[in-house]
Design a protein around this motif. Structure first.
Motif, mmCIF file in Angstrom:
data_model
loop_
_atom_site.group_PDB
_atom_site.id
_atom_site.type_symbol
_atom_site.label_atom_id
_atom_site.label_comp_id
_atom_site.label_asym_id
_atom_site.label_seq_id
_atom_site.Cartn_x
_atom_site.Cartn_y
_atom_site.Cartn_z
ATOM 1 N N PRO A 24 0.845 -1.208 0.000
ATOM 2 C CA PRO A 24 0.000 0.000 0.000
ATOM 3 C C PRO A 24 0.874 1.250 0.000
ATOM 4 N N LEU A 25 0.310 2.331 -0.472
ATOM 5 C CA LEU A 25 1.050 3.592 -0.579
ATOM 6 C C LEU A 25 0.924 4.368 0.731
ATOM 7 N N ASN A 26 1.973 5.088 1.116
ATOM 8 C CA ASN A 26 1.835 5.862 2.354
ATOM 9 C C ASN A 26 1.179 7.222 2.109
ATOM 10 N N ASP A 27 0.693 7.813 3.196
ATOM 11 C CA ASP A 27 -0.070 9.062 3.124
ATOM 12 C C ASP A 27 0.696 10.173 2.412
ATOM 13 N N GLU A 28 1.987 10.270 2.711
ATOM 14 C CA GLU A 28 2.772 11.375 2.177
ATOM 15 C C GLU A 28 2.700 11.405 0.646
ATOM 16 N N VAL A 29 2.857 10.244 0.045
ATOM 17 C CA VAL A 29 2.869 10.180 -1.431
ATOM 18 C C VAL A 29 1.474 10.512 -1.984
ATOM 19 N N ILE A 30 0.443 10.040 -1.305
ATOM 20 C CA ILE A 30 -0.929 10.346 -1.751
ATOM 21 C C ILE A 30 -1.173 11.848 -1.718
ATOM 22 N N LEU A 31 -0.618 12.505 -0.685
ATOM 23 C CA LEU A 31 -0.844 13.947 -0.518
ATOM 24 C C LEU A 31 -0.031 14.802 -1.494
ATOM 25 N N TRP A 32 0.867 14.204 -2.253
ATOM 26 C CA TRP A 32 1.529 14.936 -3.341
ATOM 27 C C TRP A 32 0.547 15.160 -4.490
ATOM 28 N N THR A 33 -0.559 14.421 -4.479
ATOM 29 C CA THR A 33 -1.557 14.547 -5.554
ATOM 30 C C THR A 33 -2.920 14.992 -5.027
ATOM 31 N N HIS A 34 -3.370 14.357 -3.937
ATOM 32 C CA HIS A 34 -4.734 14.617 -3.467
ATOM 33 C C HIS A 34 -4.743 15.577 -2.276
ATOM 34 N N GLU A 35 -5.840 16.339 -2.180
ATOM 35 C CA GLU A 35 -5.977 17.262 -1.058
ATOM 36 C C GLU A 35 -6.155 16.484 0.248
ATOM 37 N N ARG A 36 -5.557 17.025 1.302
ATOM 38 C CA ARG A 36 -5.596 16.334 2.605
ATOM 39 C C ARG A 36 -7.039 16.084 3.060
ATOM 40 N N GLY A 37 -7.901 17.096 2.881
ATOM 41 C CA GLY A 37 -9.287 16.961 3.344
ATOM 42 C C GLY A 37 -9.977 15.776 2.692
ATOM 43 N N TYR A 38 -9.766 15.619 1.392
ATOM 44 C CA TYR A 38 -10.383 14.498 0.667
ATOM 45 C C TYR A 38 -9.791 13.162 1.123
ATOM 46 N N TRP A 39 -8.488 13.092 1.193
ATOM 47 C CA TRP A 39 -7.841 11.822 1.570
ATOM 48 C C TRP A 39 -8.248 11.396 2.982
ATOM 49 N N GLU A 40 -8.354 12.349 3.892
ATOM 50 C CA GLU A 40 -8.716 11.968 5.262
ATOM 51 C C GLU A 40 -10.161 11.502 5.352
ATOM 52 N N LYS A 41 -11.038 12.147 4.596
ATOM 53 C CA LYS A 41 -12.444 11.681 4.576
ATOM 54 C C LYS A 41 -12.534 10.267 4.001
ATOM 55 N N LEU A 42 -11.742 10.043 2.967
ATOM 56 C CA LEU A 42 -11.737 8.724 2.322
ATOM 57 C C LEU A 42 -11.198 7.668 3.287
ATOM 58 N N LYS A 43 -10.056 7.979 3.876
ATOM 59 C CA LYS A 43 -9.367 7.035 4.756
ATOM 60 C C LYS A 43 -10.193 6.728 5.999
ATOM 61 N N ASN A 44 -10.852 7.758 6.542
ATOM 62 C CA ASN A 44 -11.616 7.583 7.790
ATOM 63 C C ASN A 44 -13.082 7.250 7.550
ATOM 64 N N GLN A 45 -13.412 6.921 6.296
ATOM 65 C CA GLN A 45 -14.796 6.548 5.972
ATOM 66 C C GLN A 45 -15.774 7.656 6.353
ATOM 67 N N GLU A 46 -15.412 8.881 6.028
ATOM 68 C CA GLU A 46 -16.243 10.029 6.402
ATOM 69 C C GLU A 46 -16.819 10.778 5.211
ATOM 70 N N LEU A 47 -16.814 10.157 4.028
ATOM 71 C CA LEU A 47 -17.426 10.814 2.869
ATOM 72 C C LEU A 47 -18.940 10.896 3.087
ATOM 73 N N THR A 48 -19.557 11.946 2.538
ATOM 74 C CA THR A 48 -21.016 12.054 2.648
ATOM 75 C C THR A 48 -21.668 11.055 1.693
ATOM 76 N N ARG A 49 -22.960 10.836 1.893
ATOM 77 C CA ARG A 49 -23.665 9.905 1.004
ATOM 78 C C ARG A 49 -23.608 10.362 -0.443
ATOM 79 N N LYS A 50 -23.678 11.668 -0.628
ATOM 80 C CA LYS A 50 -23.623 12.226 -1.978
ATOM 81 C C LYS A 50 -22.257 11.950 -2.620
ATOM 82 N N GLU A 51 -21.195 12.126 -1.826
ATOM 83 C CA GLU A 51 -19.839 11.886 -2.342
ATOM 84 C C GLU A 51 -19.640 10.408 -2.669
ATOM 85 N N ILE A 52 -20.221 9.552 -1.834
ATOM 86 C CA ILE A 52 -20.103 8.109 -2.071
ATOM 87 C C ILE A 52 -20.872 7.726 -3.338
ATOM 88 N N ARG A 53 -22.052 8.341 -3.509
ATOM 89 C CA ARG A 53 -22.855 8.049 -4.708
ATOM 90 C C ARG A 53 -22.101 8.430 -5.977
#
Ligand code: ZN
Length: 279
Positions: free
Chosen positions: A27-56
């Motif tokens: 698996p890829l570590n957080d640091e490398v993911i954050l070179w591309t994706h915004e922290r807010g998005y990655w943390e919501k994804l990682k912590n299963q905190e996306l809204t229902r709309k985002e999941i849809r």
């Protein structure tokens, strides 16, 4: 999802590949993911905190396992790029998640594997100019957004103009094709475009998104290509890379034909061709 198991089985069965051709990415570590994706998005994804709309918008039932899978796949493309620099060509039996933006996912894409890999090599000083050749039938909208203001990465997308996503982003070069374009016109446009583009961009690394949803049997495709035409498309790309001595990392992308055999055959053709052209 089952194509991801069938494809390697087929390639091993027919002898195109042997077990020692395969690698298993961590698996890829957080640091490398954050070179591309915004922290807010990655943390919501990682912590299963996306809204229902985002999941849809993503379209998958969300789980920790799915997110972890995304990080393995992205690292697969990072590794592919490194192996491509070593051997000329390397391929991910997954990936091509080009509908993932810096700040959101959609269309079955969580993390953008090609963008993550391109940024990794740029950051490490292993590449200075990257070309993304995205021939999946759907526009590489996420990749276009991620690199919109980055001159180091040239994004080229050739796709169905009427197809998803309805609202297109602006790649460095977009070619939108009509429904039922078919083999001969498609291949003519590609062979008239690609060599000149490589000359102009002068990349030291190419990512190729080889989606096989261009097939006429595809449920989501509508471009009307045959298996043979799809293979010729791959040949044009791989031979251009080889001729110009530019390493190419390939991600699989979409493929949704009614009969799984068509999907597996079309993807397998890309691997067969890579063996023929490079090894
Ligand atoms: Zn697609």
């Amino acid at each position: 999802m089952v194509k991801y198991e069938l494809l390697p089985e087929q390639l091993l069965y027919e002898g195109t590949l042997t077990p020692d051709h395969f690698f298993e990415p961590e698996p890829l570590n957080d640091e490398v993911i954050l070179w591309t994706h915004e922290r807010g998005y990655w943390e919501k994804l990682k912590n299963q905190e996306l809204t229902r709309k985002e999941i849809r918008a993503i379209g998958f039932p969300m789980s920790e396992l799915l997110v972890r899978r995304g990080t393995h796949i992205s690292n697969g493309t990072v590794q592919c790029a490194l192996y491509a620099q070593q051997f000329g060509c390397a391929m991910n039996i997954a990936g091509g998640t080009h509908h993932s933006f810096t700040y959101k996912g959609e269309g079955f894409c969580l993390l953008n594997d090609i963008a993550i890999a391109a940024n990794y090599l740029l950051k490490k000083g292993l590449s200075k100019k990257t070309l993304v050749i995205d021939l999946d039938v759907h526009q590489g909208n996420g990749t276009a957004q991620i690199f919109r203001n980055d001159d180091r990465v040239f994004t080229f997308s050739m796709h169905g103009e009427k197809n998803y996503p309805l609202r297109k982003e602006t790649s460095d070069l977009d070619i939108g094709l009509a429904d039922n374009t078919g083999d001969s016109l498609y291949l003519k446009i590609l062979s008239n475009t690609l060599p000149a583009l490589i000359d102009e961009v002068q990349p030291d690394l190419i990512f190729y998104l080889s989606g096989v949803d261009v097939l006429k049997t595809d449920k989501l495709g509508r471009l009307g290509m045959t298996l043979q035409g799809c293979k010729e498309r791959d040949r044009i790309v791989l031979e251009a890379c080889r001729l110009n001595k530019i390493p190419v990392a390939i991600s699989m992308g979409g493929g949704y034909s009614e009969r799984l055999a068509h999907v597996v055959e079309a993807h397998a053709n890309t691997y067969r061709l890579a063996q023929e052209v490079f090894f």
